[in-house]
Design a protein around this motif. Structure first.
Motif, PDB file in Angstrom:
ATOM      1  N   ALA A 362      46.933  49.027  46.709  1.00  0.00           N
ATOM      2  CA  ALA A 362      47.661  49.539  47.870  1.00  0.00           C
ATOM      3  C   ALA A 362      48.110  50.986  47.685  1.00  0.00           C
ATOM      4  O   ALA A 362      48.446  51.663  48.659  1.00  0.00           O
ATOM      5  N   PHE A 363      48.130  51.477  46.453  1.00  0.00           N
ATOM      6  CA  PHE A 363      48.491  52.871  46.195  1.00  0.00           C
ATOM      7  C   PHE A 363      47.273  53.797  46.251  1.00  0.00           C
ATOM      8  O   PHE A 363      47.437  55.017  46.336  1.00  0.00           O
ATOM      9  N   HIS A 364      46.081  53.213  46.200  1.00  0.00           N
ATOM     10  CA  HIS A 364      44.864  54.017  46.082  1.00  0.00           C
ATOM     11  C   HIS A 364      43.978  53.961  47.325  1.00  0.00           C
ATOM     12  O   HIS A 364      43.180  54.870  47.539  1.00  0.00           O
ATOM     13  N   ASP A 365      44.086  52.900  48.127  1.00  0.00           N
ATOM     14  CA  ASP A 365      43.136  52.631  49.204  1.00  0.00           C
ATOM     15  C   ASP A 365      43.585  53.299  50.500  1.00  0.00           C
ATOM     16  O   ASP A 365      44.602  52.924  51.095  1.00  0.00           O
ATOM     17  N   HIS A 366      42.827  54.259  50.976  1.00  0.00           N
ATOM     18  CA  HIS A 366      43.197  55.017  52.168  1.00  0.00           C
ATOM     19  C   HIS A 366      42.888  54.279  53.468  1.00  0.00           C
ATOM     20  O   HIS A 366      43.234  54.772  54.546  1.00  0.00           O
ATOM     21  N   ARG A 367      42.251  53.106  53.382  1.00  0.00           N
ATOM     22  CA  ARG A 367      41.936  52.356  54.599  1.00  0.00           C
ATOM     23  C   ARG A 367      43.106  51.528  55.103  1.00  0.00           C
ATOM     24  O   ARG A 367      43.091  51.065  56.247  1.00  0.00           O
ATOM     25  N   LEU A 368      44.101  51.291  54.272  1.00  0.00           N
ATOM     26  CA  LEU A 368      45.142  50.328  54.595  1.00  0.00           C
ATOM     27  C   LEU A 368      46.059  50.858  55.692  1.00  0.00           C
ATOM     28  O   LEU A 368      46.344  52.051  55.782  1.00  0.00           O
ATOM     29  N   PHE A 369      46.527  49.933  56.530  1.00  0.00           N
ATOM     30  CA  PHE A 369      47.476  50.312  57.574  1.00  0.00           C
ATOM     31  C   PHE A 369      48.775  50.835  56.961  1.00  0.00           C
ATOM     32  O   PHE A 369      49.396  51.738  57.485  1.00  0.00           O
ATOM     33  N   ARG A 370      49.188  50.202  55.846  1.00  0.00           N
ATOM     34  CA  ARG A 370      50.396  50.662  55.170  1.00  0.00           C
ATOM     35  C   ARG A 370      50.097  50.840  53.689  1.00  0.00           C
ATOM     36  O   ARG A 370      49.967  49.868  52.952  1.00  0.00           O
ATOM     37  N   ARG A 371      49.944  52.084  53.269  1.00  0.00           N
ATOM     38  CA  ARG A 371      49.769  52.337  51.851  1.00  0.00           C
ATOM     39  C   ARG A 371      51.117  52.254  51.144  1.00  0.00           C
ATOM     40  O   ARG A 371      52.161  52.576  51.712  1.00  0.00           O
ATOM     41  N   ALA A 426      51.531  56.139  38.855  1.00  0.00           N
ATOM     42  CA  ALA A 426      52.395  57.321  38.728  1.00  0.00           C
ATOM     43  C   ALA A 426      51.578  58.602  38.863  1.00  0.00           C
ATOM     44  O   ALA A 426      52.042  59.596  39.451  1.00  0.00           O
ATOM     45  N   TYR A 427      50.366  58.589  38.347  1.00  0.00           N
ATOM     46  CA  TYR A 427      49.495  59.761  38.483  1.00  0.00           C
ATOM     47  C   TYR A 427      49.191  60.028  39.953  1.00  0.00           C
ATOM     48  O   TYR A 427      49.263  61.189  40.416  1.00  0.00           O
ATOM     49  N   VAL A 428      48.851  58.976  40.705  1.00  0.00           N
ATOM     50  CA  VAL A 428      48.545  59.131  42.131  1.00  0.00           C
ATOM     51  C   VAL A 428      49.762  59.635  42.897  1.00  0.00           C
ATOM     52  O   VAL A 428      49.637  60.419  43.850  1.00  0.00           O
ATOM     53  N   ASP A 433      56.224  62.440  34.609  1.00  0.00           N
ATOM     54  CA  ASP A 433      57.142  61.859  33.622  1.00  0.00           C
ATOM     55  C   ASP A 433      56.970  60.345  33.554  1.00  0.00           C
ATOM     56  O   ASP A 433      56.947  59.765  32.452  1.00  0.00           O
ATOM     57  N   ARG A 434      56.854  59.701  34.727  1.00  0.00           N
ATOM     58  CA  ARG A 434      56.679  58.243  34.736  1.00  0.00           C
ATOM     59  C   ARG A 434      55.290  57.868  34.235  1.00  0.00           C
ATOM     60  O   ARG A 434      55.112  56.837  33.586  1.00  0.00           O
ATOM     61  N   GLN A 435      54.321  58.710  34.519  1.00  0.00           N
ATOM     62  CA  GLN A 435      52.976  58.447  33.999  1.00  0.00           C
ATOM     63  C   GLN A 435      52.998  58.433  32.473  1.00  0.00           C
ATOM     64  O   GLN A 435      52.447  57.526  31.834  1.00  0.00           O
ATOM     65  N   ARG A 436      53.628  59.416  31.884  1.00  0.00           N
ATOM     66  CA  ARG A 436      53.702  59.505  30.427  1.00  0.00           C
ATOM     67  C   ARG A 436      54.498  58.324  29.860  1.00  0.00           C
ATOM     68  O   ARG A 436      54.121  57.727  28.840  1.00  0.00           O
TER      69      ARG A 436
END
Length: 599
Positions: A362-371, A426-428, A433-436
C-alpha cells in the motif's frame, strides 16, 4: 437414491459471494453452509454428520434411479453445474450459485443460495429435500408455508425458500415429474419481488457476467491458466467482503488425518494466511482484495495494545473460545466437532511480520484508491517494535503448538521481514533516519538467525534456535528475501528437508513430535514452498514435475484441502484451504513460460 452418511474424499465444490459460502457434493447435495455468514451456525451440516437421520442438514434434489453424476464449474465463475443421469438416459441439471453482481452502484451479495433445476432428457422424476437445522444440528425448524414459499423458523433466524416447484411436494418430500425448469431461492425471510424463475435466471446471468469480468482482469500466467483462475476465484470467495477479513477455510473439524483428533475450526482470519492470500492475488494484479483486507487489518492494528493475536473473528472478535459440539459425529464419524479456536490465546511472533508484509504494498502501489501514508507508517512501526522485542523469544510458532514454546526460526524470520520492510517503506516516505533505524534492527536479527538457527550436524537451518529438528517453514527464507536462493546454506537446507520430510512431491511440515504425535499426512502448502525453492535454486524441471503432481491431486473441480495422504492421494483437513490454493498460484507464476513465448 441412497445417500451416504456423509460425502467421502472431499469431492466438493464451493459456491459463494463473499458474504456466505456453501459446499456441494458430487451428486448435488448442499452439505455445508453457515448462515448468515462464514462463521455462523451451519444450517446445512451433513458434511459433519447428523445426530439422527443422515438426510438432516442437507439440501438435496434426487433423481429417481440415478446411476451417475457429472459436476463442473461454469468456466471463469463461481457457478457449479451438476448433471444426474438414470439408467435409461434420463437426466437433469442443477445449477448452483450465490448471487453476486453490481446493482444500484453497490455489490449485491445477499445471504442467499440459488438452485436452478432443468430437465435434460426424458421424463425424469425428482424429489426435493430441504432440511436446514439449527444449533449445530440439534434443532429442527418449525415450517410454515405460503403460496410460493416455505418458511423455516430456526433459533436466531428464519429462512425463506421461494420456489416455483409445488411447495406441497417440497414440504412433503414427494416424488414428482419434472416437466419444465424450476428454481429454489433460499435466504432471509424477506418478501420476494418478481417472478421466481425469471429472477433466478436474471441472477444467474448477472452473476456469470460479474465473475467472468472479474477473471478477465486477472494477469494470469501463460501456462496453468485454468488452475490459477480456479484458485483465484476460490481465494476471493474466502473473503468476507463486508469487513475485508479473509478466512483460512470454509469449514471446521475436517481432520488432518483419519481419527487423529487434529480437528480445528478454520472459519476465522489468521493474519498469516491472509497475507499469503493477498500476495497471491496481487501477483495476478487483483488488488481489490488487498484494499478490503487492509481496512480490516488497519482496525486490528489500531485497536491493539501492542500484542496482536494470530487470528481474529471476521467481525474483529478477539475471543474465539473453543468448545466441542458432541451431538455431531464429525466428518465420516471422526470427531470431535470444534467451534472456536484456542489459538487466539497464543503468542505467535511471526504475526508482526505478516502485518507489515501484508501492508507494505500500500506504500508502493500507485494504482490504489488510498495509498498508505506517514500516519500508517507510524502505526506499523508499533508492530516493528514488537517484532524486534520478540524476535528471540519463545512462542507457539506458525504450526500453533499447544503444549510447548520455543524460539521458532520461522517466527524470527518474519520479525526480520517486519524490520526489513519498514526500512524500505521509510525510504519511499523519505525518512532516512527511520530507514537507517529499521535497517540496523533488521541486520541484527539477520545475524542472530544465521548464528542460532543453523545446525552443522544437520547441515540445515532447523525449526528453532539451538534445535535439531527440521521444519518446512524455513523454506520461506528465500521467498521473503532473507537469503538469496543460491546461498549454499539454503541449498543444503532444501536437500536436507527433501531427504527427511518428503514422500515424492509431497511434504510434511516437520519431523518432530507435536501435541498429537508425529504428523501422518503431507501439508500441501509445504510442498508448494518446496516447488518455489526448487525453482529458485535452478532445479526447474524437478519443480515442474512436483508442481504438476500436486495439481493432479486437486479434486474433480480443481480444489485442494489442507493435507493429503501421500500414498493414496486422498485429501484431508479443512476445505478449501486458502494456503493450498495460494500455492497453486505462486507455483504457476514461478514456473510458467513467459507470454512472449506464445506471441
Amino acid at each position: 437414491m441412497t445417500h451416504p452418511t456423509q460425502p467421502a474424499h472431499l469431492d466438493l465444490a464451493l459456491i459463494g459471494n463473499c458474504a456466505i459460502g456453501a459446499l456441494i457434493e458430487r451428486e448435488g447435495d448442499v452439505v455445508w453452509c453457515c448462515l448468515p455468514r462464514f462463521d455462523g451456525d451451519p444450517v446445512f451440516h451433513a458434511l459433519l454428520g447428523a445426530p439422527d437421520d443422515p438426510m438432516d442438514g442437507r439440501l438435496s434434489v434426487e433423481l429417481e434411479g440415478m446411476v451417475r453424476s457429472e459436476q463442473a464449474y461454469v468456466p471463469g465463475t463461481a457457478i457449479v453445474r451438476t448433471r444426474l443421469y438414470d439408467a435409461q438416459g434420463q437426466a437433469i441439471e442443477l445449477t448452483d450459485f450465490c448471487p453476486r453482481f453490481w446493482h444500484h452502484g453497490r455489490m449485491f451479495r445477499p445471504a442467499q443460495l440459488v438452485r436452478r433445476i432443468r430437465p435434460l432428457h426424458g421424463h425424469p422424476r425428482i424429489r426435493i429435500v430441504v432440511r436446514p437445522r439449527g444449533e449445530w444440528g440439534q434443532r429442527a425448524p418449525e415450517i410454515t408455508r405460503g403460496s410460493n414459499h416455505l418458511r423455516y423458523v430456526l433459533p436466531g433466524q428464519t429462512l425463506r425458500l421461494n420456489t416455483n416447484a409445488p411447495p406441497t411436494y417440497v414440504a412433503g418430500e414427494r416424488w414428482f415429474s419434472l416437466h419444465a425448469p424450476l428454481s429454489l431461492v433460499l435466504g432471509p425471510d424477506e418478501t420476494f419481488e418478481g417472478g421466481i424463475e425469471s429472477t433466478a435466471r436474471d441472477f444467474e446471468e448477472q452473476t456469470t457476467r460479474h465473475w467472468q469480468e472479474w477473471t478477465r482482469r486477472l494477469a494470469v500466467p501463460l501456462e496453468y491458466q485454468d488452475a490459477v483462475i480456479r484458485a483465484a476465484i476460490t481465494l476471493k470467495l474466502c473473503q468476507f467482503e463486508e469487513t475485508g477479513a479473509i478466512v483460512a477455510a470454509m469449514t471446521t473439524s475436517l481432520p488432518e488425518a483419519p481419527d487423529s483428533g487434529r480437528n480445528w475450526d478454520y472459519r476465522y482470519c489468521w493474519l498469516r494466511d491472509a497475507f499469503f492470500v493477498v500476495r497471491a492475488l496481487n501477483s495476478l494484479s487483483e488488488v481489490g482484495t488487498m484494499e478490503d483486507y487492509l481496512r480490516w487489518l488497519h482496525d486490528v492494528v489500531r485497536s491493539s495494545d501492542g500484542h496482536v493475536q494470530p487470528l481474529y473473528g471476521i467481525d474483529l472478535e478477539r475471543e474465539l473460545v473453543e468448545r466441542i459440539e458432541p451431538q455431531l459425529p464429525g466428518y465420516r464419524g471422526m470427531g470431535p466437532v470444534r467451534v472456536g479456536n484456542q489459538a487466539y490465546e497464543h503468542f505467535q511472533h511471526d504475526v508482526y511480520g505478516n502485518i507489515v508484509l501484508g501492508s507494505s504494498q500500500a506504500f508502493h502501489d500507485h494504482r490504489l484508491f488510498r495509498r498508505a501514508d506517514a500516519s500508517d507508517f507510524a502505526q506499523l512501526e508499533r508492530m516493528g517494535e514488537q517484532a524486534f522485542a520478540l524476535h528471540d523469544q519463545p512462542d507457539a510458532g506458525m504450526w500453533e503448538l499447544r503444549t510447548r514454546a520455543r524460539v521458532h526460526t520461522s517466527s524470527s524470520l518474519m520479525c526480520w521481514a517486519a524490520c526489513d520492510r519498514l526500512a524500505k517503506i521509510a525510504y519511499v516516505l523519505h525518512q532516512p533516519d527511520r530507514q537507517r533505524f529499521w535497517r540496523e534492527r533488521a541486520d541484527l536479527i539477520h545475524r542472530r538467525i544465521l548464528e542460532a538457527a543453523w545446525n552443522d550436524k544437520r547441515q540445515a537451518f532447523v525449526e528453532s534456535f539451538g534445535g535439531q529438528d527440521l521444519d518446512a517453514s524455513v523454506l520461506l527464507m528465500a521467498e521473503v528475501g532473507f537469503l538469496p536462493a543460491n546461498d549454499p546454506r539454503f541449498m543444503r537446507t532444501v536437500d536436507a528437508l527433501e531427504a527427511t520430510l518428503c514422500d515424492g512431491p509431497f511434504m510434511r511440515r516437520y519431523e518432530g513430535r507435536d501435541d498429537f504425535g508425529k504428523p501422518e499426512t503431507a501439508f500441501n502448502v509445504c510442498a508448494f514452498w518446496r516447488v518455489d525453492a526448487l525453482a529458485r535454486t535452478g532445479r526447474r524441471e524437478q519443480a515442474r514435475e512436483s508442481f504438476e503432481a500436486l495439481l493432479a491431486r486437486r479434486n474433480h473441480v480443481g480444489l485442494l484441502s489442507e493435507d493429503l495422504n501421500p500414498h493414496t492421494g486422498e485429501l484431508w483437513g479443512n476445505f478449501p484451504q486458502t494456503y493450498s490454493m495460494v500455492g497453486i498460484i505462486s507455483g504457476a507464476m514461478q514456473l510458467s513460460a513467459p507470454w512472449a513465448d506464445a506471441v
